[in-house]
Design a protein around this motif. Sequence first.
Motif, PDB file in Angstrom:
ATOM      1  N   ARG A  24       0.834  -1.204   0.000  1.00  0.00           N
ATOM      2  CA  ARG A  24       0.000   0.000   0.000  1.00  0.00           C
ATOM      3  C   ARG A  24       0.867   1.252   0.000  1.00  0.00           C
ATOM      4  N   ARG A  25       1.938   1.249   0.781  1.00  0.00           N
ATOM      5  CA  ARG A  25       2.803   2.429   0.819  1.00  0.00           C
ATOM      6  C   ARG A  25       3.525   2.627  -0.511  1.00  0.00           C
ATOM      7  N   THR A  26       3.938   1.556  -1.140  1.00  0.00           N
ATOM      8  CA  THR A  26       4.584   1.666  -2.443  1.00  0.00           C
ATOM      9  C   THR A  26       3.616   2.232  -3.476  1.00  0.00           C
ATOM     10  N   ALA A  27       2.371   1.746  -3.451  1.00  0.00           N
ATOM     11  CA  ALA A  27       1.358   2.240  -4.387  1.00  0.00           C
ATOM     12  C   ALA A  27       1.069   3.714  -4.148  1.00  0.00           C
ATOM     13  N   ALA A  28       0.993   4.104  -2.857  1.00  0.00           N
ATOM     14  CA  ALA A  28       0.727   5.502  -2.524  1.00  0.00           C
ATOM     15  C   ALA A  28       1.878   6.390  -2.979  1.00  0.00           C
ATOM     16  N   ALA A  29       3.120   5.905  -2.801  1.00  0.00           N
ATOM     17  CA  ALA A  29       4.281   6.682  -3.230  1.00  0.00           C
ATOM     18  C   ALA A  29       4.290   6.833  -4.749  1.00  0.00           C
TER      19      ALA A  29
ATOM     20  N   SER B  79       1.697   9.384  -5.711  1.00  0.00           N
ATOM     21  CA  SER B  79       2.155  10.742  -5.391  1.00  0.00           C
ATOM     22  C   SER B  79       3.188  11.219  -6.403  1.00  0.00           C
ATOM     23  N   ALA B  80       4.091  10.307  -6.797  1.00  0.00           N
ATOM     24  CA  ALA B  80       5.113  10.678  -7.782  1.00  0.00           C
ATOM     25  C   ALA B  80       4.471  10.995  -9.124  1.00  0.00           C
ATOM     26  N   ALA B  81       3.435  10.242  -9.498  1.00  0.00           N
ATOM     27  CA  ALA B  81       2.743  10.495 -10.765  1.00  0.00           C
ATOM     28  C   ALA B  81       2.070  11.861 -10.748  1.00  0.00           C
ATOM     29  N   VAL B  82       1.473  12.215  -9.616  1.00  0.00           N
ATOM     30  CA  VAL B  82       0.839  13.531  -9.489  1.00  0.00           C
ATOM     31  C   VAL B  82       1.892  14.633  -9.594  1.00  0.00           C
ATOM     32  N   ASP B  83       3.035  14.426  -8.934  1.00  0.00           N
ATOM     33  CA  ASP B  83       4.109  15.428  -9.001  1.00  0.00           C
ATOM     34  C   ASP B  83       4.596  15.616 -10.435  1.00  0.00           C
ATOM     35  N   ARG B  84       4.736  14.514 -11.189  1.00  0.00           N
ATOM     36  CA  ARG B  84       5.182  14.620 -12.584  1.00  0.00           C
ATOM     37  C   ARG B  84       4.157  15.370 -13.424  1.00  0.00           C
ATOM     38  N   ALA B  85       2.867  15.082 -13.181  1.00  0.00           N
ATOM     39  CA  ALA B  85       1.820  15.757 -13.948  1.00  0.00           C
ATOM     40  C   ALA B  85       1.829  17.260 -13.686  1.00  0.00           C
TER      41      ALA B  85
END
Length: 449
Positions: free
Chosen positions: A418-423, A426-432
Amino acid sequence: MLRAILGEEGAADAVRELRAQGFDPAQLAGASELPTDPATVRAMFAQVNSMMAAGGDASVNWPMAHDLARQVAAQGGDPALTPAQSREVTDALGVAELWLDAATDLPPSAGTPRAWSRAEWVEATLPTWRTLTEPVATSLSAALSDALAGALPEDLGADVSLPGGLDPSQLMRRLGSAVFGMQVGQAAGTLARDVFGTTDIGLPLLDRPAPALVASNVADFAEDLDAPAEEVRLFLALREAAASRLFTHVPWLRAHLFGAVAAYARGITIDADQLEEAVRSIDPTDASALQQALSGGVFAPQTTPEQEAALGRLETALALVEGWVDEVSTSAALPHLPHTVALREMIRRRRAAGGPAEQTFANLVGLELRPRRLRDAATLWAQIARDGGQSARDAVWDHPDLMPTAEDLDDPAGYTARRTAAADESAAVDRAIAELLGDGSDGGAASGE
């Protein structure tokens, strides 16, 4: 007695009200064995007046709480520690720190290790009980005053002469302060005869964490076990030292725990109808029934959804603290102490069951100071260590946003996924966002050209 408290007119009104409700003051006095000698009555009233004055306007009568806690702690004897007893405890805490260095990345607490009597435990920890209970007592006192405001006769005001110049509402607040003082003092004193150190109820009881053990309580606990006393002392020292490390090097944790208590306190309300019904159900001639009602939650506050959420956060946090201490201290003990597994189970059952002092605090402030999900939390910390190692387990405490949730306690094995998926999310949102900002800046430059 009524004349001494309320004056002639106020006493007459009170007597009329009592008789209208079917109570004969003379019978009440006889049933409660109140003295009839005027001098004795005056002396009794002087004591009540002194008690009211000592508490001031605080929501808890702390002088009373302090004195009662010391008295209760001393029941059965509480002699000063001998040099040998002190040395046994400090040596055990010193060894515990060495063993913990291999079991956690968190360094030792900077505080000096201590060996305490029960009285010393009371003196050292009572300021924290003040921090813990005063927000709740203040809110509950205000709610009670509002709920009971209509119970006072409308003409019971400026014309009534009360001790110390108090008006009726002030007198009620002082009485409530005295009740809270007695409850806190009784609970703190009882805990002083039961706890091993400063951290084994899940909350940090010192402003500046430092490992300490109550020598007589440790010795009493060891007497009933098959394990050698030295081994029991070392195991308890490991738990105390591990918790002290946690509270020292996770600076936000104390504020997080006490913030949940304060959030609970802010929402306290009293159901006036329920209170009135509860009071009517008490037989005023039965002193034991009255005492039972006061200690059994007659004035219990109503719990709102917001308070339930605050209590849920506190329960999860307490479980995580206890689970981490359980896992780390056990890892440190296993290579050295033959009875580690049995001692671990004994402590787990002891914490799960609670005791009379913890129940007193539960009745007083609506909080049970024991983790319901200790085993789940210990399993979760062990799983994190298996997945990422000891450093990954301890790094979870770096920030409150990293803390496991109740969902993680339900499914420890899925925590890392779950933490890996959340990270990743979050990284995908930051890239967008970065791409969006990049496109905007390029467009602005082209437009300017």
